[in-house]
Scaffold this active site. Structure first.
Site, mmCIF file in Angstrom:
data_model
loop_
_atom_site.group_PDB
_atom_site.id
_atom_site.type_symbol
_atom_site.label_atom_id
_atom_site.label_comp_id
_atom_site.label_asym_id
_atom_site.label_seq_id
_atom_site.Cartn_x
_atom_site.Cartn_y
_atom_site.Cartn_z
ATOM 1 N N HIS A 22 37.785 115.624 24.574
ATOM 2 C CA HIS A 22 36.390 115.180 24.590
ATOM 3 C C HIS A 22 35.550 116.195 25.373
ATOM 4 O O HIS A 22 35.919 116.586 26.483
ATOM 5 C CB HIS A 22 36.270 113.809 25.261
ATOM 6 C CG HIS A 22 36.310 112.669 24.300
ATOM 7 N ND1 HIS A 22 37.274 111.682 24.351
ATOM 8 C CD2 HIS A 22 35.493 112.350 23.253
ATOM 9 C CE1 HIS A 22 37.046 110.804 23.376
ATOM 10 N NE2 HIS A 22 35.968 111.194 22.704
ATOM 11 N N GLU A 52 42.684 114.159 26.351
ATOM 12 C CA GLU A 52 43.187 112.800 26.145
ATOM 13 C C GLU A 52 44.707 112.750 26.068
ATOM 14 O O GLU A 52 45.340 113.613 25.467
ATOM 15 C CB GLU A 52 42.587 112.205 24.869
ATOM 16 C CG GLU A 52 41.063 112.162 24.854
ATOM 17 C CD GLU A 52 40.480 111.234 25.909
ATOM 18 O OE1 GLU A 52 41.223 110.412 26.471
ATOM 19 O OE2 GLU A 52 39.262 111.346 26.161
ATOM 20 N N CYS A 74 36.810 109.023 17.487
ATOM 21 C CA CYS A 74 37.597 110.046 18.190
ATOM 22 C C CYS A 74 39.035 109.565 18.373
ATOM 23 O O CYS A 74 39.991 110.300 18.111
ATOM 24 C CB CYS A 74 36.968 110.367 19.540
ATOM 25 S SG CYS A 74 35.386 111.235 19.427
#
Length: 215
Positions: A179, A93, A154
C-alpha cells in the site's frame, strides 16, 4: 510482450507490478503511476511488466491473473500496489482475508462477501515482507509491515494472486501487496489531516528497492 534476454540468449526473469486505476474522487491513483513508470524497466536481474487493475469487483484482477499465466516460467515475483488514502508511509502487507466489503466504481456494493467460495479464510504474503521494509528504510523511505490489507479490492487482489499462484505453481513464486500513500498534491486536494503524502519519485524508488530485495 517480447521477453528481453540476458547472457546466452536466455529470457530474463519477470516481476509483474500491478497498480489500480482511478477510484471514487481519486482521479489519479499513485499505485498505477508507480507501476506504469516502472513498466519495461530492467531492475537488477528482472524485467518489469506493469498491469492496470480497474476498481471493479467483477473484473479487477482479470488482466493481472492472465498476465501471470502468460508469463510462464520466467515469472519471478508479483508485486501488487494500491492506494492507502490515509497513510503517511508505505505498508507492506502480510495477510489477505477471504472477505469483501465496499463499493466499487460501478456502484456494486459488497457486505461481508466471500472472494472465493470455500476458499481459505486467510493467505499470507509469500514476498519476503520484512526484507522489503528493511530495504526501503535503508534508503530513508518510511515503511512498515501491516497485518491487515483491509477488505476492499486491494485485499481481494492480494488474495486472488496468492491463491492462483498456490494452485498453479505451489506458491514457489513470491507475491504480495504494498500500500502506498497519496501524493502531496492529493493531500491538499482531499484536505487530508492524517498524512503529508509522499512524492512520486520516492514511491517509485520504494518499489525499486522492493524488487532489488528479491535478488
Amino acid at each position: 510482450w517480447q521477453l528481453a534476454t540476458v547472457g546466452h540468449g536466455s529470457a530474463m526473469k519477470v516481476v509483474i507490478v500491478s497498480g489500480a486505476g482511478p477510484w471514487a474522487s481519486w482521479q489519479e491513483n499513485p499505485s498505477w503511476l508507480v507501476a506504469s513508470a516502472l513498466d519495461g524497466r530492467v531492475i537488477g536481474q528482472y524485467l518489469v511488466k506493469a498491469v492496470l487493475r480497474p476498481v471493479q469487483w467483477q473484473c479487477s484482477e482479470d488482466d493481472l491473473l492472465a498476465l501471470i499465466d502468460e508469463t510462464g516460467e520466467e515469472l519471478a515475483a508479483v508485486v501488487n500496489l494500491g492506494l492507502h488514502g490515509g497513510a503517511s508511509q508505505i505498508f507492506v502487507e502480510r495477510v489477505a482475508v477471504n472477505i469483501q466489503n465496499g463499493q466499487d466504481n460501478d456502484g456494486v456494493v459488497k457486505v461481508d462477501g466471500r472472494i472465493v467460495k470455500d476458499g481459505p479464510f486467510s493467505l499470507e504474503a509469500t514476498l519476503p515482507t520484512r526484507k522489503l521494509v528493511e530495504a526501503m528504510r535503508q534508503e530513508s523511505i518510511p515503511a512498515q509491515l501491516s497485518y491487515s490489507a483491509g477488505t476492499f479490492l486491494c485485499n481481494q487482489t492480494m488474495y486472488k494472486t496468492l491463491l492462483q499462484l498456490a494452485r498453479s505453481r505451489g506458491a514457489v513464486v513470491p507475491a504480495g501487496f504494498i500500500h502506498v500513500p497519496p501524493l502531496p498534491s492529493q493531500v491538499v486536494q482531499h484536505t487530508l489531516q492524517t498524512t503529508g503524502g509522499m512524492p512520486l519519485p520516492m514511491l517509485i524508488r520504494a518499489v525499486e528497492c522492493a524488487i532489488l530485495a528479491l535478488q
